[in-house]
Scaffold this motif. Sequence first.
Motif, PDB file in Angstrom:
ATOM      1  N   LYS A   1       2.260   9.238  -6.426  1.00 24.31           N
ATOM      2  CA  LYS A   1       2.403  10.673  -6.196  1.00 24.31           C
ATOM      3  C   LYS A   1       3.725  11.217  -6.740  1.00 24.31           C
ATOM      4  O   LYS A   1       4.050  12.390  -6.529  1.00 24.31           O
ATOM      5  CB  LYS A   1       2.266  10.974  -4.705  1.00 24.31           C
ATOM      6  CG  LYS A   1       0.827  10.799  -4.216  1.00 24.31           C
ATOM      7  CD  LYS A   1       0.713  11.005  -2.729  1.00 24.31           C
ATOM      8  CE  LYS A   1      -0.607  10.499  -2.192  1.00 24.31           C
ATOM      9  NZ  LYS A   1      -1.785  11.255  -2.632  1.00 24.31           N
TER      10      LYS A   1
ATOM     11  N   ASP B   1       1.108   3.997  -3.056  1.00 18.01           N
ATOM     12  CA  ASP B   1       0.729   5.391  -2.788  1.00 18.01           C
ATOM     13  C   ASP B   1       1.875   6.344  -3.112  1.00 18.01           C
ATOM     14  O   ASP B   1       1.656   7.422  -3.668  1.00 18.01           O
ATOM     15  CB  ASP B   1       0.327   5.561  -1.319  1.00 18.01           C
ATOM     16  CG  ASP B   1      -1.047   4.952  -1.042  1.00 18.01           C
ATOM     17  OD1 ASP B   1      -1.692   4.512  -2.004  1.00 18.01           O
ATOM     18  OD2 ASP B   1      -1.448   4.911   0.135  1.00 18.01           O
ATOM     19  N   ILE B   2       3.087   5.962  -2.732  1.00 13.31           N
ATOM     20  CA  ILE B   2       4.239   6.840  -2.998  1.00 13.31           C
ATOM     21  C   ILE B   2       4.459   6.973  -4.506  1.00 13.31           C
ATOM     22  O   ILE B   2       4.553   8.073  -5.037  1.00 13.31           O
ATOM     23  CB  ILE B   2       5.524   6.280  -2.336  1.00 13.31           C
ATOM     24  CG1 ILE B   2       5.404   6.358  -0.817  1.00 13.31           C
ATOM     25  CG2 ILE B   2       6.765   7.021  -2.823  1.00 13.31           C
ATOM     26  CD1 ILE B   2       6.406   5.495  -0.087  1.00 13.31           C
TER      27      ILE B   2
ATOM     28  N   LYS C   1       0.820  -1.198   0.000  1.00 15.38           N
ATOM     29  CA  LYS C   1       0.000   0.000   0.000  1.00 15.38           C
ATOM     30  C   LYS C   1       0.863   1.260   0.000  1.00 15.38           C
ATOM     31  O   LYS C   1       0.634   2.189  -0.778  1.00 15.38           O
ATOM     32  CB  LYS C   1      -0.922  -0.025   1.225  1.00 15.38           C
ATOM     33  CG  LYS C   1      -1.969   1.037   1.181  1.00 15.38           C
ATOM     34  CD  LYS C   1      -2.993   0.893   2.262  1.00 15.38           C
ATOM     35  CE  LYS C   1      -3.613   2.245   2.559  1.00 15.38           C
ATOM     36  NZ  LYS C   1      -3.732   3.118   1.387  1.00 15.38           N
ATOM     37  N   TYR C   2       1.871   1.289   0.869  1.00 14.44           N
ATOM     38  CA  TYR C   2       2.735   2.468   0.943  1.00 14.44           C
ATOM     39  C   TYR C   2       3.488   2.666  -0.366  1.00 14.44           C
ATOM     40  O   TYR C   2       3.589   3.770  -0.887  1.00 14.44           O
ATOM     41  CB  TYR C   2       3.720   2.335   2.108  1.00 14.44           C
ATOM     42  CG  TYR C   2       3.108   2.730   3.426  1.00 14.44           C
ATOM     43  CD1 TYR C   2       3.290   4.008   3.938  1.00 14.44           C
ATOM     44  CD2 TYR C   2       2.308   1.851   4.129  1.00 14.44           C
ATOM     45  CE1 TYR C   2       2.697   4.385   5.128  1.00 14.44           C
ATOM     46  CE2 TYR C   2       1.710   2.214   5.325  1.00 14.44           C
ATOM     47  CZ  TYR C   2       1.907   3.490   5.825  1.00 14.44           C
ATOM     48  OH  TYR C   2       1.311   3.865   6.992  1.00 14.44           O
TER      49      TYR C   2
ATOM     50  N   GLU D   1      13.324  15.944  -6.964  1.00 13.94           N
ATOM     51  CA  GLU D   1      13.809  16.476  -5.682  1.00 13.94           C
ATOM     52  C   GLU D   1      13.279  15.696  -4.480  1.00 13.94           C
ATOM     53  O   GLU D   1      13.449  16.111  -3.335  1.00 13.94           O
ATOM     54  CB  GLU D   1      13.345  17.939  -5.542  1.00 13.94           C
ATOM     55  CG  GLU D   1      14.098  18.918  -6.404  1.00 13.94           C
ATOM     56  CD  GLU D   1      15.547  19.037  -5.965  1.00 13.94           C
ATOM     57  OE1 GLU D   1      15.787  19.593  -4.886  1.00 13.94           O
ATOM     58  OE2 GLU D   1      16.442  18.529  -6.678  1.00 13.94           O
ATOM     59  N   ILE D   2      12.569  14.611  -4.754  1.00 15.15           N
ATOM     60  CA  ILE D   2      11.858  13.925  -3.670  1.00 15.15           C
ATOM     61  C   ILE D   2      12.590  12.653  -3.265  1.00 15.15           C
ATOM     62  O   ILE D   2      12.871  11.804  -4.098  1.00 15.15           O
ATOM     63  CB  ILE D   2      10.421  13.594  -4.125  1.00 15.15           C
ATOM     64  CG1 ILE D   2       9.721  14.861  -4.571  1.00 15.15           C
ATOM     65  CG2 ILE D   2       9.645  12.888  -3.022  1.00 15.15           C
ATOM     66  CD1 ILE D   2       8.715  14.655  -5.660  1.00 15.15           C
ATOM     67  N   VAL D   3      12.889  12.563  -1.974  1.00 17.77           N
ATOM     68  CA  VAL D   3      13.622  11.405  -1.457  1.00 17.77           C
ATOM     69  C   VAL D   3      12.765  10.696  -0.410  1.00 17.77           C
ATOM     70  O   VAL D   3      12.332  11.305   0.562  1.00 17.77           O
ATOM     71  CB  VAL D   3      14.951  11.848  -0.799  1.00 17.77           C
ATOM     72  CG1 VAL D   3      15.740  10.626  -0.338  1.00 17.77           C
ATOM     73  CG2 VAL D   3      15.767  12.694  -1.759  1.00 17.77           C
ATOM     74  N   THR D   4      12.511   9.409  -0.628  1.00 17.18           N
ATOM     75  CA  THR D   4      11.707   8.635   0.318  1.00 17.18           C
ATOM     76  C   THR D   4      12.502   7.437   0.807  1.00 17.18           C
ATOM     77  O   THR D   4      13.140   6.759   0.001  1.00 17.18           O
ATOM     78  CB  THR D   4      10.421   8.113  -0.363  1.00 17.18           C
ATOM     79  OG1 THR D   4       9.800   9.181  -1.047  1.00 17.18           O
ATOM     80  CG2 THR D   4       9.464   7.519   0.636  1.00 17.18           C
ATOM     81  N   ASP D   5      12.469   7.204   2.114  1.00 18.31           N
ATOM     82  CA  ASP D   5      13.013   5.956   2.658  1.00 18.31           C
ATOM     83  C   ASP D   5      11.834   5.092   3.071  1.00 18.31           C
ATOM     84  O   ASP D   5      10.953   5.561   3.804  1.00 18.31           O
ATOM     85  CB  ASP D   5      13.893   6.227   3.881  1.00 18.31           C
ATOM     86  CG  ASP D   5      15.244   6.800   3.465  1.00 18.31           C
ATOM     87  OD1 ASP D   5      15.595   6.679   2.278  1.00 18.31           O
ATOM     88  OD2 ASP D   5      15.923   7.376   4.326  1.00 18.31           O
ATOM     89  N   LEU D   6      11.814   3.858   2.604  1.00 24.40           N
ATOM     90  CA  LEU D   6      10.678   2.992   2.930  1.00 24.40           C
ATOM     91  C   LEU D   6      11.204   1.686   3.516  1.00 24.40           C
ATOM     92  O   LEU D   6      12.053   1.023   2.912  1.00 24.40           O
ATOM     93  CB  LEU D   6       9.868   2.717   1.653  1.00 24.40           C
ATOM     94  CG  LEU D   6       8.595   1.901   1.810  1.00 24.40           C
ATOM     95  CD1 LEU D   6       7.572   2.627   2.688  1.00 24.40           C
ATOM     96  CD2 LEU D   6       7.979   1.601   0.442  1.00 24.40           C
ATOM     97  N   ASN D   7      10.705   1.332   4.696  1.00 21.18           N
ATOM     98  CA  ASN D   7      11.143   0.096   5.344  1.00 21.18           C
ATOM     99  C   ASN D   7      10.453  -1.110   4.731  1.00 21.18           C
ATOM    100  O   ASN D   7       9.252  -1.079   4.470  1.00 21.18           O
ATOM    101  CB  ASN D   7      10.832   0.142   6.849  1.00 21.18           C
ATOM    102  CG  ASN D   7      11.550   1.300   7.526  1.00 21.18           C
ATOM    103  OD1 ASN D   7      12.601   1.753   7.057  1.00 21.18           O
ATOM    104  ND2 ASN D   7      10.987   1.787   8.624  1.00 21.18           N
TER     105      ASN D   7
END
Lengths: 378, 378
Positions: free
Chosen positions: B88, B84-85, B80-81, B109-115
């Motif tokens: 977007k 969703d990420i 799900k995460y 410019e967008i940085v995401t850390d996902l576990n």
Amino acid sequence: MEFMVNKNCLHQALSAVGHAISTKTTPSILTGIKIVANVDGLILLGSNSDIIIEKTIPVTLGGERVLEVYDKGSVVLPAKYLRDIIQKLSDDIHIKLNANHSVTIKSAEIVTDLNGFNSTEYPDLPFIDDSAFIEVHSEGLQEIIKQTVFAVSKSESRPALAGVNMTFKENLLCCVATNSHRLASSELALETKITGSFIVPSKSLNELTKLMNDEAGVVHIFVSKSYVGFKSSHISLFTRLIDGSYPNVLEMLPRDSKTTIIMDTNKLVKGVDRACLFARDCRNNNVHLDLLEGNGLQISSNSTERGKIKEIQTIKGIKGEGEVNVSLDGYFLLDALKVIKEKEVKLSFGGAMKPVLIEPVNGTSQLHLISPVRSPSA
Amino acid sequence: MEFMVNKNCLHQALSAVGHAISTKTTPSILTGIKIVANVDGLILLGSNSDIIIEKTIPVTLGGERVLEVYDKGSVVLPAKYLRDIIQKLSDDIHIKLNANHSVTIKSAEIVTDLNGFNSTEYPDLPFIDDSAFIEVHSEGLQEIIKQTVFAVSKSESRPALAGVNMTFKENLLCCVATNSHRLASSELALETKITGSFIVPSKSLNELTKLMNDEAGVVHIFVSKSYVGFKSSHISLFTRLIDGSYPNVLEMLPRDSKTTIIMDTNKLVKGVDRACLFARDCRNNNVHLDLLEGNGLQISSNSTERGKIKEIQTIKGIKGEGEVNVSLDGYFLLDALKVIKEKEVKLSFGGAMKPVLIEPVNGTSQLHLISPVRSPSA
């Protein structure tokens, strides 16, 4: 009662009026739609204890004959059944009242008998003096409602905050809504001799904007002690007002700010929307705004369990101190930004734990105030 | 593991694979999507205990480069995460595996850390011998499923009836579904050396038709003792089979009928749909079919409380006795009629309380059988 009516006109009217009807309504007659057939038109009425919606089908519409009333009269018919039946018919529809408050509905080869209620048992409309009204443009009214209604309180502990406070001054309509953590306010220029302040339930205003559906035209607003009515050429909505006095929240607006920045509205909406992905895991939906050296605003959120997100957006203008770091409820911020149609938005920061003020640049006279939330790390 | 992938390709793949994932799944690793990056493509895997969906993103698609794998590897990320990420984000997406099974996702410019989860803990796929398979056209397969799957039993008392019985003969695939009150059966010509009979859960078949989404092409069907797999060029779905033996329902088909009529399918669908309005108030959703003198079929239903509806449709052809009056579950009748795409439909009546047989005229080899229900007045 007997009439012939155009299928599409009737179906549209039933859908509109149906908005006021709840399936849980008691008494059961309120699960019905009241139909009154007069020589000059058909009146449809739907209601629950708080909202009444009235729609008239005239004899001709756009030069076309859409209604022929053979015999005056009235009946109350179950809303859901009536709408479902009409939707599944295709031709002109002939409706005739029988004994025992049932009607026969004929369309081509299809004959339906539908049991209804005695229309004399339908509750009376609230009395509203229609000799005095406030005239307002429909688009302006819809806009000012949409800019504020989302900010009402969802809690039942302070009933007045569940409504939008509409204040009519001589040349101004001012709408305010707050849940005491955020506030939205907007003003619309108009001329009125009727002045006063009313608390209108947010549910009714949401229905109103749905019914008006971005249509242009003029709306007449009628007020009485406990009701307000909105009448356009298409449709009328009457709603019960919320009793009580509304707090004078506008006095609480911050007078000065330490830092003001200008941002691109659309980009900021998208950035905050992304940050909400992880914010929803925090108790306060925390989204962090941090001013970086060199014209950047960092938008970030993190969830210990899930991960974190950050991005840097360019600031288009800055005044005042160069230090800002604040945590806001990301969804409150998003709600406010989403109703700002202007290209640029101004954010004013008053310092640590002071509310953030959000306004469009060169645009409508709306403003939004959001109280910071404590950062989990703070 | 490190790769760069086109946003739209990844988002589509995640949506498809996500169909197999339930939010309630335990163990929690099954709330994740397994991503395997190989030099020649990205494999995405989603699964619950019954269905596994696998989707491959190749390096190029329609001549365009959509994937670049810098470093092989695998990880499991919360479905799900992740979806969703990705939704977007707007540009190409760069994903890199860090220590502790987390990834860093970069886009502009967008940085995401996902576990995430350790991919070695993800359950193994069921073993399916892919050297032998049955080849079938996707449209034909989807059609035969849609013509039967709705008729399965919703009750849990007879697990075998919750699936569609797929029987492969040398030159034929036959699908049958029944809830013991109605039955749907359809056949598709094909050539296969693999023969046998399997009970496939209706849920899996519904997912399969959603995934194939009317696309053309070839599907390979693989079978093992407890699984069946469907592979198209786009996507693969594996599903656990239902244990048990399926009743030999086709033997129960009526051999003769007293009256046969031909009706316009589309008109009949609309008529039965209207009659269902009042039928839903009856215990058995009773819709009555009555043959009238002079080539008319009367379709009607009534609810003591609400009212009644009736209409007469022209019969396009009749054979046998001129007397028919039968009550059927209106929704069963509607379900059967809705999957018949042919213009005309044949209804065969065997007499009082005998099942009604419904078949297209000059078309696909499907048939539907519906047992009458007792009329409330009978």
